[in-house]
Design a protein around this motif. Sequence first.
Motif, PDB file in Angstrom:
ATOM      1  N   VAL A 176     -43.435  72.058  -2.678  1.00  0.00           N
ATOM      2  CA  VAL A 176     -42.934  72.257  -4.034  1.00  0.00           C
ATOM      3  C   VAL A 176     -42.257  70.965  -4.461  1.00  0.00           C
ATOM      4  O   VAL A 176     -41.153  70.649  -4.005  1.00  0.00           O
ATOM      5  CB  VAL A 176     -41.955  73.439  -4.107  1.00  0.00           C
ATOM      6  N   THR A 177     -42.935  70.210  -5.307  1.00  0.00           N
ATOM      7  CA  THR A 177     -42.411  68.909  -5.733  1.00  0.00           C
ATOM      8  C   THR A 177     -41.167  69.073  -6.597  1.00  0.00           C
ATOM      9  O   THR A 177     -40.168  68.381  -6.411  1.00  0.00           O
ATOM     10  CB  THR A 177     -43.496  68.142  -6.523  1.00  0.00           C
ATOM     11  N   LEU A 178     -41.222  70.004  -7.551  1.00  0.00           N
ATOM     12  CA  LEU A 178     -40.070  70.264  -8.411  1.00  0.00           C
ATOM     13  C   LEU A 178     -40.178  71.667  -8.995  1.00  0.00           C
ATOM     14  O   LEU A 178     -41.171  72.003  -9.639  1.00  0.00           O
ATOM     15  CB  LEU A 178     -39.998  69.240  -9.557  1.00  0.00           C
ATOM     16  N   ALA A 179     -39.159  72.487  -8.749  1.00  0.00           N
ATOM     17  CA  ALA A 179     -39.035  73.798  -9.380  1.00  0.00           C
ATOM     18  C   ALA A 179     -37.649  73.842 -10.025  1.00  0.00           C
ATOM     19  O   ALA A 179     -36.670  74.265  -9.397  1.00  0.00           O
ATOM     20  CB  ALA A 179     -39.201  74.917  -8.360  1.00  0.00           C
ATOM     21  N   PRO A 180     -37.530  73.354 -11.270  1.00  0.00           N
ATOM     22  CA  PRO A 180     -36.203  73.136 -11.864  1.00  0.00           C
ATOM     23  C   PRO A 180     -35.350  74.390 -11.960  1.00  0.00           C
ATOM     24  O   PRO A 180     -34.126  74.318 -11.778  1.00  0.00           O
ATOM     25  CB  PRO A 180     -36.519  72.559 -13.252  1.00  0.00           C
ATOM     26  N   ASN A 181     -35.954  75.537 -12.227  1.00  0.00           N
ATOM     27  CA  ASN A 181     -35.146  76.749 -12.375  1.00  0.00           C
ATOM     28  C   ASN A 181     -34.728  77.357 -11.046  1.00  0.00           C
ATOM     29  O   ASN A 181     -33.887  78.251 -11.008  1.00  0.00           O
ATOM     30  CB  ASN A 181     -35.914  77.783 -13.212  1.00  0.00           C
ATOM     31  N   LEU A 182     -35.322  76.881  -9.945  1.00  0.00           N
ATOM     32  CA  LEU A 182     -34.894  77.297  -8.606  1.00  0.00           C
ATOM     33  C   LEU A 182     -34.003  76.249  -7.960  1.00  0.00           C
ATOM     34  O   LEU A 182     -33.448  76.490  -6.880  1.00  0.00           O
ATOM     35  CB  LEU A 182     -36.118  77.533  -7.706  1.00  0.00           C
ATOM     36  N   TYR A 183     -33.915  75.072  -8.601  1.00  0.00           N
ATOM     37  CA  TYR A 183     -33.185  73.924  -8.043  1.00  0.00           C
ATOM     38  C   TYR A 183     -33.810  73.459  -6.734  1.00  0.00           C
ATOM     39  O   TYR A 183     -33.126  73.089  -5.789  1.00  0.00           O
ATOM     40  CB  TYR A 183     -31.692  74.250  -7.841  1.00  0.00           C
ATOM     41  N   TRP A 184     -35.143  73.481  -6.687  1.00  0.00           N
ATOM     42  CA  TRP A 184     -35.881  72.999  -5.527  1.00  0.00           C
ATOM     43  C   TRP A 184     -36.532  71.663  -5.864  1.00  0.00           C
ATOM     44  O   TRP A 184     -37.086  71.486  -6.943  1.00  0.00           O
ATOM     45  CB  TRP A 184     -36.987  73.968  -5.125  1.00  0.00           C
ATOM     46  N   ARG A 185     -36.488  70.766  -4.897  1.00  0.00           N
ATOM     47  CA  ARG A 185     -37.186  69.481  -5.053  1.00  0.00           C
ATOM     48  C   ARG A 185     -37.726  69.059  -3.689  1.00  0.00           C
ATOM     49  O   ARG A 185     -37.002  69.074  -2.685  1.00  0.00           O
ATOM     50  CB  ARG A 185     -36.231  68.412  -5.596  1.00  0.00           C
ATOM     51  N   ASP A 186     -39.015  68.687  -3.660  1.00  0.00           N
ATOM     52  CA  ASP A 186     -39.670  68.203  -2.438  1.00  0.00           C
ATOM     53  C   ASP A 186     -39.448  69.157  -1.261  1.00  0.00           C
ATOM     54  O   ASP A 186     -39.086  68.743  -0.153  1.00  0.00           O
ATOM     55  CB  ASP A 186     -39.177  66.794  -2.086  1.00  0.00           C
ATOM     56  N   LEU A 187     -39.704  70.433  -1.485  1.00  0.00           N
ATOM     57  CA  LEU A 187     -39.509  71.453  -0.454  1.00  0.00           C
ATOM     58  C   LEU A 187     -40.842  71.744   0.231  1.00  0.00           C
ATOM     59  O   LEU A 187     -41.790  72.217  -0.411  1.00  0.00           O
ATOM     60  CB  LEU A 187     -38.959  72.733  -1.078  1.00  0.00           C
ATOM     61  N   PRO A 188     -40.960  71.497   1.548  1.00  0.00           N
ATOM     62  CA  PRO A 188     -42.223  71.770   2.270  1.00  0.00           C
ATOM     63  C   PRO A 188     -42.355  73.268   2.563  1.00  0.00           C
ATOM     64  O   PRO A 188     -42.265  73.708   3.718  1.00  0.00           O
ATOM     65  CB  PRO A 188     -42.077  70.939   3.542  1.00  0.00           C
ATOM     66  N   LEU A 189     -42.595  74.039   1.540  1.00  0.00           N
ATOM     67  CA  LEU A 189     -42.535  75.494   1.646  1.00  0.00           C
ATOM     68  C   LEU A 189     -43.559  76.046   2.620  1.00  0.00           C
ATOM     69  O   LEU A 189     -43.257  76.953   3.406  1.00  0.00           O
ATOM     70  CB  LEU A 189     -42.713  76.118   0.260  1.00  0.00           C
ATOM     71  N   ALA A 190     -44.786  75.548   2.584  1.00  0.00           N
ATOM     72  CA  ALA A 190     -45.830  76.077   3.475  1.00  0.00           C
ATOM     73  C   ALA A 190     -45.434  75.894   4.935  1.00  0.00           C
ATOM     74  O   ALA A 190     -45.547  76.827   5.743  1.00  0.00           O
ATOM     75  CB  ALA A 190     -47.166  75.405   3.188  1.00  0.00           C
ATOM     76  N   ASP A 191     -44.950  74.720   5.299  1.00  0.00           N
ATOM     77  CA  ASP A 191     -44.555  74.459   6.686  1.00  0.00           C
ATOM     78  C   ASP A 191     -43.359  75.319   7.090  1.00  0.00           C
ATOM     79  O   ASP A 191     -43.316  75.871   8.200  1.00  0.00           O
ATOM     80  CB  ASP A 191     -44.218  72.979   6.881  1.00  0.00           C
ATOM     81  N   GLN A 192     -42.370  75.440   6.195  1.00  0.00           N
ATOM     82  CA  GLN A 192     -41.175  76.207   6.536  1.00  0.00           C
ATOM     83  C   GLN A 192     -41.485  77.691   6.690  1.00  0.00           C
ATOM     84  O   GLN A 192     -40.999  78.352   7.611  1.00  0.00           O
ATOM     85  CB  GLN A 192     -40.093  75.993   5.468  1.00  0.00           C
ATOM     86  N   LEU A 193     -42.318  78.223   5.795  1.00  0.00           N
ATOM     87  CA  LEU A 193     -42.666  79.637   5.902  1.00  0.00           C
ATOM     88  C   LEU A 193     -43.530  79.895   7.140  1.00  0.00           C
ATOM     89  O   LEU A 193     -43.356  80.904   7.832  1.00  0.00           O
ATOM     90  CB  LEU A 193     -43.390  80.093   4.632  1.00  0.00           C
ATOM     91  N   SER A 194     -44.441  78.965   7.446  1.00  0.00           N
ATOM     92  CA  SER A 194     -45.262  79.102   8.664  1.00  0.00           C
ATOM     93  C   SER A 194     -44.387  79.126   9.909  1.00  0.00           C
ATOM     94  O   SER A 194     -44.639  79.897  10.844  1.00  0.00           O
ATOM     95  CB  SER A 194     -46.262  77.947   8.757  1.00  0.00           C
ATOM     96  N   ALA A 195     -43.339  78.296   9.933  1.00  0.00           N
ATOM     97  CA  ALA A 195     -42.431  78.257  11.085  1.00  0.00           C
ATOM     98  C   ALA A 195     -41.681  79.579  11.229  1.00  0.00           C
ATOM     99  O   ALA A 195     -41.475  80.072  12.347  1.00  0.00           O
ATOM    100  CB  ALA A 195     -41.444  77.103  10.935  1.00  0.00           C
ATOM    101  N   ILE A 196     -41.282  80.181  10.106  1.00  0.00           N
ATOM    102  CA  ILE A 196     -40.578  81.463  10.153  1.00  0.00           C
ATOM    103  C   ILE A 196     -41.508  82.567  10.654  1.00  0.00           C
ATOM    104  O   ILE A 196     -41.115  83.418  11.456  1.00  0.00           O
ATOM    105  CB  ILE A 196     -40.020  81.815   8.759  1.00  0.00           C
ATOM    106  N   LEU A 197     -42.750  82.548  10.196  1.00  0.00           N
ATOM    107  CA  LEU A 197     -43.712  83.575  10.595  1.00  0.00           C
ATOM    108  C   LEU A 197     -44.139  83.419  12.053  1.00  0.00           C
ATOM    109  O   LEU A 197     -44.530  84.383  12.695  1.00  0.00           O
ATOM    110  CB  LEU A 197     -44.933  83.547   9.674  1.00  0.00           C
ATOM    111  N   GLY A 198     -44.078  82.179  12.548  1.00  0.00           N
ATOM    112  CA  GLY A 198     -44.278  81.890  13.961  1.00  0.00           C
ATOM    113  C   GLY A 198     -45.487  82.535  14.583  1.00  0.00           C
ATOM    114  O   GLY A 198     -46.632  82.196  14.243  1.00  0.00           O
ATOM    115  N   PRO A 199     -45.277  83.493  15.513  1.00  0.00           N
ATOM    116  CA  PRO A 199     -46.382  84.075  16.282  1.00  0.00           C
ATOM    117  C   PRO A 199     -47.425  84.791  15.427  1.00  0.00           C
ATOM    118  O   PRO A 199     -48.532  85.050  15.909  1.00  0.00           O
ATOM    119  CB  PRO A 199     -45.675  85.091  17.204  1.00  0.00           C
TER     120      PRO A 199
END
Length: 427
Positions: A176-199
């Motif tokens: 997510v390069t920029l989501a102004p209403n979430l206050y997110w910038r340069d967030l590697p969402l796919a990698d972070q969610l994959s890590a949480i889902l793990g097994p």
Amino acid sequence: MSKEPHLTRAPSGAAPPAGPAALRRANLSLVLRELRDHISLSRADIAEATGLHRATVSNLMAELLERRLVREVGVEHVGAIGRPRRAVALHGAHVGALGMEINVDYIAVHGTDLSGRVLVERRVVYDTMGSGPDNSVRRLGLVAKEAVEAMRRAGAAPAGIVVAVPGLVDVARGVVTLAPNLYWRDLPLADQLSAILGPLQVPVRVDNDANLAAVAEFTSGIAAGTPDLVYLTGEVGVGGGIISGGRLLRGADGFSGEVGHLRVDPNGDQCGCGRVGCWETKVGLAALVRAAMPEQAYGLPGMPVPDPGERMADIARGLASGDRRMMMAVAQVGEWLGLGGSILANLFNPRVIVIGGYFASLAQWLLPHAQDQLQRLVVAAPAAQCRFVASTLGFGAASRGAASMVVNHIIDDPATIMDPLPGPAVY
């Protein structure tokens, strides 16, 4: 099953598949796409429609039956005489597709199997704006795990997850390069969610919410099959998904559709993006709530974040009772909606502008004002014949479009479904 916009497939200039394995994958995909567009077909019908040899189709069908991506559904008789044909249909009840959306005040889930059967659908109220990216991604992961378990209990193991986000998304990297209403910038969402889902090992992709909602509208919405349409999200932020000539318009870097940040009032309010006078400061849900119910405005300290559907129900009740403040607020939003819509009509010449989210919930009050402005300001009117229509998909359009993207990825490469038996091995 519904058809996706053409642009999500390989571009026309791409090199043809190389080697027997790639050619077989392409032919499997060709057969599945043909079946997706029909209730059932015989092998002879598929051969005729695709141009493949009948023996080739029979061979491909044997593999698809083994993978349980298709099923035989009966016998068709053609004419008074002639051989009966055994018909097949898309199946894949053991293969799941999970679409999710994370927005300012909720997380939405839409899970289906390959044949389109809805396995899980829900919306969770959540203050994404005020929770920060780390907490929000953790909550998204928890909701995803619960959805995966619900789908497995229904007999389908998800082959992928697509997450819709209101902002600029680098689709290739899942960032997510920029989501102004979430206050997110340069967030590697796919990698972070994959890590949480793990097994669970479910592939995760990320895309823009308006693009995914536009895909849902094009495939199964109020204007399904309309080759030229614009979809507008009716959220705190306002995004646009553009279907032009039956193709999803992404732009050179994949960032098209940020229509909420068109500057319509140089003397207006500051937007979440940092600029002044953006269109979403005039028509976004936060702007409407601030004008119609200032005591419940977004961002007030100590105020809980209600479900957006509940907010709309409160406003609809006020409008139905003739509440003057609410009537004036909706009229003003409707006029600004029409003004911005006229800019889009002048740029893209769509046949329809589909309004989603809260816009659709309040369509009977918003659209008369919006349509009047549209007709007054479109240069080519009345020849352009553009009109506003209200989505019937509600706040779940983006998550529905996200699930359909997973299905499309499976159909484009059915060889990713490795094991014909249900369970985790299908990943």
